[in-house]
Structure formats: structure tokens, C-alpha cells
Design an enzyme around this catalytic site. Sequence first.
Site, mmCIF file in Angstrom:
data_model
loop_
_atom_site.group_PDB
_atom_site.id
_atom_site.type_symbol
_atom_site.label_atom_id
_atom_site.label_comp_id
_atom_site.label_asym_id
_atom_site.label_seq_id
_atom_site.Cartn_x
_atom_site.Cartn_y
_atom_site.Cartn_z
ATOM 1 N N LYS A 85 11.991 19.994 81.289
ATOM 2 C CA LYS A 85 11.526 21.371 81.530
ATOM 3 C C LYS A 85 10.592 21.389 82.739
ATOM 4 C CE LYS A 85 11.392 21.945 76.548
ATOM 5 N NZ LYS A 85 10.471 21.967 75.416
ATOM 6 N N ILE A 150 21.697 7.463 79.184
ATOM 7 C CA ILE A 150 22.532 6.779 78.194
ATOM 8 C C ILE A 150 23.986 7.235 78.337
ATOM 9 C CG2 ILE A 150 20.671 6.448 76.520
ATOM 10 C CD1 ILE A 150 22.062 8.740 74.859
ATOM 11 N N ASP A 151 24.214 8.398 78.988
ATOM 12 C CA ASP A 151 25.559 8.978 79.036
ATOM 13 C C ASP A 151 26.494 8.254 80.005
ATOM 14 O OD1 ASP A 151 24.398 10.897 77.394
ATOM 15 O OD2 ASP A 151 24.043 12.297 79.040
ATOM 16 N N GLY A 194 26.488 11.866 74.793
ATOM 17 C CA GLY A 194 27.267 11.592 76.004
ATOM 18 C C GLY A 194 27.511 12.799 76.879
HETATM 19 O O1 F6P Z 1 21.577 13.084 78.633
HETATM 20 C C1 F6P Z 1 21.123 12.336 77.564
HETATM 21 C C2 F6P Z 1 21.251 13.098 76.285
HETATM 22 O O2 F6P Z 1 20.788 12.284 75.235
HETATM 23 C C3 F6P Z 1 22.648 13.643 75.987
HETATM 24 O O3 F6P Z 1 23.510 12.637 75.519
HETATM 25 C C4 F6P Z 1 22.335 14.736 75.006
HETATM 26 O O4 F6P Z 1 23.317 15.741 74.984
HETATM 27 C C5 F6P Z 1 21.041 15.279 75.530
HETATM 28 O O5 F6P Z 1 20.449 14.268 76.321
HETATM 29 C C6 F6P Z 1 20.076 15.691 74.472
HETATM 30 O O6 F6P Z 1 18.991 16.253 75.084
HETATM 31 P P1 F6P Z 1 17.607 16.564 74.346
HETATM 32 O O7 F6P Z 1 16.895 15.267 74.176
HETATM 33 O O8 F6P Z 1 16.925 17.475 75.273
HETATM 34 O O9 F6P Z 1 17.941 17.177 73.030
#
Ligand code: F6P
Length: 374
Positions: A85, A150-151, A194
Site C-alpha cells: 500500500k 514466491i509466484d 501464485g
Molecule cells: O504475490 C505473492 C502473493 O502471495 C500471491 O501469491 C497472493 O495472491 C498475494 O501475494 C497475496 O497478497 P496479500 O499478502 O496482500 O494477501
Amino acid sequence: MFQAKLFCMPKKLLVVTGGGDCPGLNAVIRAIVKRASQESNWEVYGSIEAYNGLMFSPQEIVRLDESAVSGIHVQGGTIIGTTNKGDPFHWPVRQEDGSWLTEDRSDLLLQRIAESGFDGIISIGGDGSQRISLQLQQMGVNVIGVPKTIDNDLSATDMTFGFQTAVQIATEAMDKLVTTAASHNRVMIMEVMGRDAGWIALHTAIAAGAEICLIPEIPYDLDAVLRRIEARYARSRRAFVNIVIAEGAKALDGRTVAQTATETGYRNLRLGGVCQMLMEDLKAAGCQADIRTTVLGHVQRGGIPTAFDRVLASAFGVRAFEMALEGSWGRMVALRNNAVVDVTLEEAVATYNHVNPGSQLIRTARGLGICMGD
Ligand code: F6P
């Protein structure tokens, strides 16, 4: 006299970690600091929660010296915090009526960078963070990118650190689900992260020996999934089925599960819950087996990084600092053909790294008999 003083002035490097956290971030930070400490005139600082630390009043900037980073390579998360953010080009500003709008506050960020005397920034982050790096670079800020996620969805690098750890965690979770699935003759659906790429799901399915793997790149046909489940139970009443589904997976009719986030300043769609949709669709289509779902969620991002990710993160960190030393700004560290190289920031964000449905890895999965939902 004046010249001699200038010569002694240390160069100041700012490190930021942006976007979702990822195992290996601390190993990068430690590597940058350790390598910098071998030079006589560099000081490393960290901005808390990406650029927020610089933007906030009072600022939250910490000195990163060898004692601050001692032993952190084994820790998950990031010691300097992170946020998704904190985009200075879309900075959330509260309006008089209580609503929130975003404003471009990059001018303030540039002012703060200049006032603090930073010679350059190392930005450790995914595609969103590297897009910010590119914009800042185009405005004259010295930026070096380090890819993290991680994606594994950054196409400029063969692999990002954190990915291997996430796959390891997901594989161990699936190994555990196998024993309970087998005991109850159940269908187990495990949803992994992912975003729009199926890398975690595909690697996990191969490593854990899943029966079915559903990824965003291959929209799944519910009938094909059901047929595979029924074929398993036709062979033996005491069968079980393990399915790995990526959070961004789509049914053939285009349905997926994604919500607009309500959190202020959060600009991504929130994925999660597609395994529930699959379970309900299978039941509605007549699946007789008991089905249970597991959403692995943020567990995949937590805990200690694997040795591979620590090595990759350390290699990226050392190289990133050496690029700062050489003045190779506007570039991102990358792994290509097993070598640490660097690419332009433009190249870093140019294309999304989807799984290629025609790739050898997909052929590997199919060769193992894994149903890809088509
Ligand atoms: O981009 C990394 C990731 O963990 C994605 O795999 C997932 O969709 C997203 O971030 C989740 O984001 P947050 O931690 O903001 O819920």
C-alpha cells in the site's frame, strides 16, 4: 581542504522491500550489507515498509550495519517491513468526507531522497515494485532492482528467491494431505498461491505426485476433472484423489474467484477461494466422493527460506551492491542459465512469466499421468 572532505564523505545506499513478503528477503539485505562493509566508504540504510519510511513524518529510516543483519539470513519476512500500500505514484490520501483517493506523491519522495543524501536505492520487490523502480529511475533516481516473489512470475529471471521455499511448504502440506485422503478415500483439493501463474501449483503437483493440477494457463474442463476422479474410484473403491489448484485457476467458462480489495491503498485483486468453487461445481456435477478443501494461504510465504533460496538471495544481494559500486543503475539483478546477470528495468517488467502450456515441465506432468484439467 573542501575537496578532501568531499572525498571522505560516505556514499549512502537505501534498501527497500516492497510488496508481499517472501522468504529470502533478509538474506538479500544481509548480503548487501556484508558486501558493502568490505568497502570503506559505503553506508546502508533501510526504509521501513518500502518507501513509506521515507514518506512518513517523522521518517522511519534505520541504519543497516553488520550487527543489524547478523544471522538474519535464516529468518523469514523482512526486518525492515514491507507493504503493498506504499506506491508513491498512487499514494492514498484521506478526503474531507472520509473517503480515500490516490495522489501522485513522487515529488515528495524525490525531495526526501535528496534531503537524506541517498546516492542510490536497491529495491527488492516483485513486478509492482520494479514498475515503481522504473518510474523513479526515469525521474532521475538511481535505482537497482532485486526480483522477489514466491509466484516466480517475473520473466526476466529464470527464478525468484522464495519460490522454492513456497513449493517446499506446499509439497510438505500435500504429503500430509495424502495420508488423510488415503485413510478416508477422499478427494482433497489444495489451493496454492501464485496469482496469474501456475508455477507453485505445477511444481507442487509434480513433487507431491498429485492426480490433478489446475493452473491459470490451462482453463479446466469440469467434465475432464470429474472423469479423472471417477476413473480413480472405478479402479478401486478405496481410492483417493489429490488435486492441486492454483488460486488464479479458471474454469473453461471463464469463472474464477477474485475480489476487489477493500483495504485502503491496496491495488491488487485479492485471489483465494477457487477450491471452494471447484468443490461445489464437482458436487453439482454429481461427484459421489467426499471432498475436502485446504487453502494453504500465507503459510507458503512464512518461515525459514530453503538453502537454495538463501543462496540465490545472497547472490542477488552481493551482485546488487556491486552494481551500485559500478554505477550500473536502472537495472535489475536476474538469474539466467544458472548465472547471476542484470537486465534493464524496462526488460524486468516487460512481460509476465506465465507457465507455457507447451513446455517440457507441462509434458513432465502429463508424462507422469497428472490430469491438467483439459
Ligand atoms: O504475490 C505473492 C502473493 O502471495 C500471491 O501469491 C497472493 O495472491 C498475494 O501475494 C497475496 O497478497 P496479500 O499478502 O496482500 O494477501
